[in-house]
Design a protein around this motif. Structure first.
Motif, short mmCIF file in Angstrom:
data_model
loop_
_atom_site.label_atom_id
_atom_site.label_comp_id
_atom_site.label_asym_id
_atom_site.label_seq_id
_atom_site.Cartn_x
_atom_site.Cartn_y
_atom_site.Cartn_z
N PRO A 3 1.37 2.46 7.13
CA PRO A 3 2.42 2.13 7.50
C PRO A 3 3.82 2.29 6.26
O PRO A 3 4.86 2.46 7.03
N GLU A 4 3.40 1.89 5.16
CA GLU A 4 4.23 1.97 4.17
C GLU A 4 4.43 3.27 3.53
O GLU A 4 3.65 4.27 3.54
N GLU A 16 -5.07 8.94 3.23
CA GLU A 16 -5.06 7.58 3.72
C GLU A 16 -3.77 6.88 3.21
O GLU A 16 -3.16 6.13 4.04
N ALA A 17 -3.24 7.28 2.14
CA ALA A 17 -2.05 6.80 1.84
C ALA A 17 -0.71 7.35 2.84
O ALA A 17 0.02 6.38 3.23
N SER A 51 6.43 6.00 -1.24
CA SER A 51 7.31 5.45 -2.48
C SER A 51 7.15 3.90 -2.77
O SER A 51 7.58 3.33 -3.68
N ASP A 52 6.61 3.20 -1.41
CA ASP A 52 6.39 1.87 -1.84
C ASP A 52 5.03 1.49 -1.91
O ASP A 52 4.59 0.47 -2.11
N GLN A 53 4.12 2.47 -2.20
CA GLN A 53 2.79 2.21 -2.67
C GLN A 53 2.51 2.51 -3.93
O GLN A 53 3.16 3.39 -4.71
N THR A 54 1.61 1.72 -4.67
CA THR A 54 1.26 1.93 -5.97
C THR A 54 0.05 2.30 -6.44
O THR A 54 -1.01 1.61 -5.62
N VAL A 55 -0.22 3.21 -7.11
CA VAL A 55 -1.72 3.50 -7.58
C VAL A 55 -1.84 3.49 -9.31
O VAL A 55 -0.82 3.80 -9.92
N ALA A 56 -2.83 2.97 -9.65
CA ALA A 56 -3.12 2.81 -11.12
C ALA A 56 -4.28 3.62 -11.47
O ALA A 56 -5.18 3.94 -11.10
#
Length: 265
Positions: free
Chosen positions: A54-55, A49-50, A58-63
């Protein structure tokens, strides 16, 4: 000559007949589908999914530790339920091994001692933790990993003890099930030490893929080191101690450094 890469063959016990082998495979499948096997499948979907977003990764964040409610005490209750679930997974692995004649003492999970368990655990934490941080930074710079925020829990009075409990529960469940339980069962099925080690490490890597390819690869390496250590020593406590220390440093250190270090999300 026996080496670290070629450990002595462990005695798997009496060979299993066809019915016993089938029953053991069914048990392994059920345990993994209830616990980390299902987490691995879900993690693969999260990475897919990530990757389709579109991003760039490296521009996405997971906690890793995130709030579970906007209400403080409901959030606390849900955090504790998550911790209890992991402890129950660990108890399931211990129970199944005990029922088959492999109690805590045999798998190296009897009463922990300072020199035998805690000090080697601290050494393993340093061996894995520092290179692991470097691998994460390299993977993120290469666009192969998401930004990982170890803990974004609100600054309530219970945040710190809850993070420590998460670290303990994570380490207990993973090392008991993914190392002691899985490798023991694969030995019983006649798998080689290297084959059972690889299966354990790949399982560990699979349920960390939600962090990105770097997270998955780094945990495969961790699984190879931890699994081989257990195969060579039959000591599980150092792995639990090391894993808990790594998670505690990540959770608490992130909260302390967040906003003060540029590379932290």
């Amino acid at each position: 000559m026996r080496t670290w890469l070629n450990p002595p063959r462990q005695n798997p016990g009496t060979p299993l007949d066809a019915a016993e082998r089938r029953a053991l495979w069914i048990e392994i499948a059920i345990v993994l589908l209830v616990t980390f096997g299902l987490s691995g499948l879900s993690s693969i979907l999260s990475l897919l999914e990530a990757a389709l977003a579109p991003e760039p990764l490296s521009d996405q964040t997971v906690a890793l530790n995130a709030p579970r409610s906007s209400q403080q005490f409901i959030d606390l209750a849900r955090q504790l339920l998550g911790i209890v679930r992991l402890l129950a997974w660990a108890a399931l692995g211990l129970y199944l091994l005990w029922r088959s004649g492999r109690g805590p003492k045999i798998i190296g999970f009897a009463r922990p001692l300072l020199r035998r368990d805690w000090l080697p655990g601290a050494g393993l934490a340093a061996l894995i933790g520092l290179p692991g941080l470097g691998l994460y930074l390299v993977a993120r710079a290469a666009g192969l990993n998401l930004n990982v925020a170890p803990s974004i829990l609100a600054d309530y009075w219970w945040r710190l003890p809850t993070e420590v409990l998460w670290a303990i529960a994570n380490s207990g469940a993973e090392e008991i099930l993914v190392v002691a339980y899985l490798i023991t069962r694969l030995r019983q099925l006649g798998w080689s030490e290297n084959g059972s080690l690889l299966a354990s490490a790949l399982l560990r890597g699979s349920y960390h893929l939600y962090q990105g390819l770097g997270g998955g690869f780094g945990n495969v390496i961790m699984g190879l080191v931890f699994g081989r250590y257990w195969q060579r020593t039959s000591k599980l406590w150092p792995l639990v101690v090391a894993h808990a220390l790594i998670d505690c440093v990540a959770f608490i250190g992130y909260q302390a450094l967040r906003g003060h270090v540029s590379w932290l999300p």
